[in-house]
Design a protein around this motif. Structure first.
Motif, PDB file in Angstrom:
ATOM      1  N   ARG A  79      45.185  38.939  32.901  1.00  0.00           N
ATOM      2  CA  ARG A  79      43.764  38.569  32.945  1.00  0.00           C
ATOM      3  C   ARG A  79      43.490  37.344  32.069  1.00  0.00           C
ATOM      4  O   ARG A  79      42.725  36.453  32.452  1.00  0.00           O
ATOM      5  CB  ARG A  79      42.899  39.754  32.511  1.00  0.00           C
ATOM      6  N   THR A  80      44.123  37.295  30.894  1.00  0.00           N
ATOM      7  CA  THR A  80      43.957  36.127  30.018  1.00  0.00           C
ATOM      8  C   THR A  80      44.497  34.875  30.688  1.00  0.00           C
ATOM      9  O   THR A  80      43.862  33.815  30.673  1.00  0.00           O
ATOM     10  CB  THR A  80      44.674  36.366  28.683  1.00  0.00           C
ATOM     11  N   TRP A  81      45.670  34.983  31.312  1.00  0.00           N
ATOM     12  CA  TRP A  81      46.266  33.851  32.033  1.00  0.00           C
ATOM     13  C   TRP A  81      45.332  33.382  33.150  1.00  0.00           C
ATOM     14  O   TRP A  81      45.121  32.185  33.326  1.00  0.00           O
ATOM     15  CB  TRP A  81      47.618  34.265  32.591  1.00  0.00           C
ATOM     16  N   SER A  82      44.774  34.309  33.903  1.00  0.00           N
ATOM     17  CA  SER A  82      43.884  33.950  35.007  1.00  0.00           C
ATOM     18  C   SER A  82      42.615  33.285  34.511  1.00  0.00           C
ATOM     19  O   SER A  82      42.134  32.309  35.106  1.00  0.00           O
ATOM     20  CB  SER A  82      43.542  35.195  35.829  1.00  0.00           C
ATOM     21  N   ASP A  83      42.051  33.790  33.424  1.00  0.00           N
ATOM     22  CA  ASP A  83      40.831  33.192  32.876  1.00  0.00           C
ATOM     23  C   ASP A  83      41.061  31.735  32.488  1.00  0.00           C
ATOM     24  O   ASP A  83      40.173  30.884  32.638  1.00  0.00           O
ATOM     25  CB  ASP A  83      40.347  33.984  31.658  1.00  0.00           C
ATOM     26  N   VAL A  84      42.252  31.432  32.008  1.00  0.00           N
ATOM     27  CA  VAL A  84      42.568  30.072  31.568  1.00  0.00           C
ATOM     28  C   VAL A  84      42.894  29.162  32.742  1.00  0.00           C
ATOM     29  O   VAL A  84      42.495  27.989  32.775  1.00  0.00           O
ATOM     30  CB  VAL A  84      43.746  30.089  30.570  1.00  0.00           C
ATOM     31  N   ASN A  85      43.589  29.685  33.755  1.00  0.00           N
ATOM     32  CA  ASN A  85      44.175  28.825  34.787  1.00  0.00           C
ATOM     33  C   ASN A  85      43.447  28.825  36.128  1.00  0.00           C
ATOM     34  O   ASN A  85      43.714  27.944  36.955  1.00  0.00           O
ATOM     35  CB  ASN A  85      45.636  29.234  35.021  1.00  0.00           C
ATOM     36  N   PHE A 108      44.831  39.729  38.515  1.00  0.00           N
ATOM     37  CA  PHE A 108      44.876  38.290  38.760  1.00  0.00           C
ATOM     38  C   PHE A 108      43.515  37.736  39.186  1.00  0.00           C
ATOM     39  O   PHE A 108      43.161  36.617  38.820  1.00  0.00           O
ATOM     40  CB  PHE A 108      45.918  37.964  39.830  1.00  0.00           C
ATOM     41  N   TYR A 109      42.776  38.500  39.979  1.00  0.00           N
ATOM     42  CA  TYR A 109      41.497  38.017  40.518  1.00  0.00           C
ATOM     43  C   TYR A 109      40.390  39.016  40.197  1.00  0.00           C
ATOM     44  O   TYR A 109      39.797  39.630  41.079  1.00  0.00           O
ATOM     45  CB  TYR A 109      41.608  37.804  42.025  1.00  0.00           C
ATOM     46  N   SER A 110      40.095  39.163  38.923  1.00  0.00           N
ATOM     47  CA  SER A 110      39.117  40.169  38.494  1.00  0.00           C
ATOM     48  C   SER A 110      37.698  39.807  38.907  1.00  0.00           C
ATOM     49  O   SER A 110      36.823  40.679  38.930  1.00  0.00           O
ATOM     50  CB  SER A 110      39.182  40.345  36.974  1.00  0.00           C
ATOM     51  N   ILE A 290      48.804  32.325  44.323  1.00  0.00           N
ATOM     52  CA  ILE A 290      49.638  32.722  43.189  1.00  0.00           C
ATOM     53  C   ILE A 290      50.805  33.508  43.762  1.00  0.00           C
ATOM     54  O   ILE A 290      50.613  34.468  44.503  1.00  0.00           O
ATOM     55  CB  ILE A 290      48.855  33.594  42.189  1.00  0.00           C
ATOM     56  N   GLN A 291      52.021  33.109  43.419  1.00  0.00           N
ATOM     57  CA  GLN A 291      53.174  33.800  43.978  1.00  0.00           C
ATOM     58  C   GLN A 291      54.354  33.714  43.031  1.00  0.00           C
ATOM     59  O   GLN A 291      54.418  32.846  42.156  1.00  0.00           O
ATOM     60  CB  GLN A 291      53.568  33.177  45.319  1.00  0.00           C
ATOM     61  N   GLN A 337      55.366  25.893  32.339  1.00  0.00           N
ATOM     62  CA  GLN A 337      54.777  26.408  31.107  1.00  0.00           C
ATOM     63  C   GLN A 337      55.203  27.865  30.925  1.00  0.00           C
ATOM     64  O   GLN A 337      55.425  28.580  31.900  1.00  0.00           O
ATOM     65  CB  GLN A 337      53.256  26.327  31.169  1.00  0.00           C
ATOM     66  N   PRO A 338      55.304  28.336  29.699  1.00  0.00           N
ATOM     67  CA  PRO A 338      55.735  29.720  29.477  1.00  0.00           C
ATOM     68  C   PRO A 338      54.635  30.722  29.823  1.00  0.00           C
ATOM     69  O   PRO A 338      53.448  30.397  29.823  1.00  0.00           O
ATOM     70  CB  PRO A 338      56.043  29.752  27.977  1.00  0.00           C
ATOM     71  N   ILE A 339      55.042  31.947  30.149  1.00  0.00           N
ATOM     72  CA  ILE A 339      54.119  33.074  30.286  1.00  0.00           C
ATOM     73  C   ILE A 339      54.651  34.219  29.437  1.00  0.00           C
ATOM     74  O   ILE A 339      55.860  34.326  29.196  1.00  0.00           O
ATOM     75  CB  ILE A 339      53.946  33.531  31.760  1.00  0.00           C
ATOM     76  N   ASP A 340      53.760  35.061  28.988  1.00  0.00           N
ATOM     77  CA  ASP A 340      54.149  36.144  28.077  1.00  0.00           C
ATOM     78  C   ASP A 340      54.101  37.508  28.751  1.00  0.00           C
ATOM     79  O   ASP A 340      53.915  38.531  28.104  1.00  0.00           O
ATOM     80  CB  ASP A 340      53.268  36.145  26.825  1.00  0.00           C
ATOM     81  N   PHE A 341      54.260  37.536  30.075  1.00  0.00           N
ATOM     82  CA  PHE A 341      54.300  38.800  30.804  1.00  0.00           C
ATOM     83  C   PHE A 341      55.330  38.689  31.911  1.00  0.00           C
ATOM     84  O   PHE A 341      55.708  37.589  32.328  1.00  0.00           O
ATOM     85  CB  PHE A 341      52.926  39.157  31.393  1.00  0.00           C
TER      86      PHE A 341
END
Length: 403
Positions: A79-85, A108-110, A290-291, A337-341
């Motif tokens: 959710r944090t990633w989606s809010d940013v991107n 992903f699409y809240s 997103i895939q 870019q890195p992701i943390d999940f």
């Protein structure tokens, strides 16, 4: 002499039927979802009595722990990633080859107001749990646990296992899993209705006849904490070329688009020639996609129509999917870019890849020549050893199959 007794008997029967009807009506869709999710139903629900059973209490404790870990490990980070991107998400999101995975669709699409999920698995049914034979509720809860074991641990469904666990029970198909995911995502279910699509994409409810090649599905109306009404559609549909062309599923989806799309753990189906119809539909009707690498091959994107934002690491497919390595994907991910999940078949953190593709506004008229062929010969460099699920997170055995 017997007439008063007969009248009394009839009256008692009618009262019993009326009481039974009222009792059944009190078992709401939302209470049923909360019960299956291991969450307390409303205080006046008939299901409260079943929560005293040790099997439900064990079930609730198991799900409390599993979903808390999943929230911390993945969902909150997604959710944090989606809010940013995702700067301007569309109202509709499409999730093909989804199974009943509302959990990640919502993560992903809240902000979506309409969710459309499509996959082969049947819709199924959830009976009135208060009327199941003694012992059946515990068995149903255990089967739900087993069917969710892989997605709670690794972010994807093991399809064959899900088919076995939710096949012959009175709680079966994708519907109970959708219930669990909606409840555990903080949603309140307001209504559940079986629907069908005719071959032109028209929707039918109740006793309407959708004609041949009907696509069966369910429409769930729900609300989040903000109280805003939202809709989830799940359709049991064949997305191969013959199935996609014969039914009205994609025609129905087109009335809701363009939207945002999600592809995850899609078995590399769109890398083959038998799933080009749904692949091309997604490319034409998605504002963003997103895939992971199991979705649409990079070679099938029109380079003038899309901008690519890679995240994570691309290590190639796992051993179950040989020959699907993409050299262009690997090149693209050298600047990721890195992701943390973790997400997809390479579910471990720091081993997953995620590609955000954003369609350039007004680019729909770009020359088709910019799209390259997926027949590009895939090189086969050495791949890292296949990741194995740790025993500590798989209490249901060690046998794995993929869609």
């Amino acid at each position: 002499m017997f007439r008063p007794l007969r009248i009394a008997a009839v009256a008692l029967a009618l009262l019993a039927a009326a009481a039974s009807s009222v009792r059944a009506a009190e078992v709401t869709f939302d209470d049923t979802a909360r019960f299956l999710a291991g969450m307390q139903p409303s205080a006046d629900s008939p299901l409260v009595a079943l929560t005293k059973d040790p099997s439900w209490q064990h079930h609730a404790k198991f799900f409390d722990g599993a979903f808390a870990q999943l929230e911390q490990r993945q969902l909150s980070k997604i959710r944090t990633w989606s809010d940013v991107n995702l700067a301007a998400p569309r109202p509709t999101m499409f999730y093909m080859f989804s199974g009943p995975d509302f959990l990640y669709a919502n993560a992903f699409y809240s902000k979506a107001s309409t969710y459309v999920l499509g996959a082969l698995e049947p819709v199924g049914a959830v009976s009135d749990l208060t009327r199941l034979p003694r012992g059946s509720v515990g068995a149903a809860l255990y089967n739900v646990e087993r069917s969710l074991a892989s997605i709670l641990s690794f972010s994807f469904f093991i399809t064959k296992q899900m088919k076995v666990d939710l096949h012959a029970n009175q709680v079966n198909g994708t519907l109970p899993i959708l219930y669990v995911f909606l409840a555990r995502s903080g949603k309140t279910i307001r209504n559940v209705e079986m629907v069908a699509l005719d071959n032109k994409g028209g929707m039918h409810t109740g006793n309407d006849n959708p004609g041949p090649n009907a696509t069966r599905g369910v429409r769930i109306t729900f609300a989040g904490p903000d109280g805003e009404a939202r809709t989830l559609y799940y359709f049991s549909t064949d997305l191969s070329n013959p199935g996609a062309r014969a039914t009205g599923f994609l025609k129905f989806c087109e009335t809701l688009g363009p939207g945002n799309s999600l592809l995850k753990s899609a078995s590399y189906l769109m890398h083959s020639g038998n799933f080009t119809t749904v692949r091309d539909w997604l490319l034409a009707n998605s504002a963003t996609i997103i895939q992971d690498d199991s979705g649409i091959p990079l070679a099938n994107y029109n380079a003038r129509q899309w901008r690519f934002f890679p995240f994570g690491r691309y290590l190639g497919p796992i051993d179950e999917f040989p020959g699907r390595y993409q050299e262009r994907y690997a090149e693209l991910f050298t600047r990721a870019q890195p992701i943390d999940f973790g997400v997809g078949y390479r579910w471990r953190t720091h081993e997953s890849n995620l590609l955000l593709s954003v369609k350039v506004p007004g680019s729909e008229t770009a020359p088709e020549a910019e799209t390259t062929s997926s027949a590009e010969p895939p090189p086969k460099p050495p791949r890292p050893k296949r990741p194995r699920p740790p025993e500590s997170v798989t209490p249901f055995g060690r046998s794995f199959w993929f869609r």
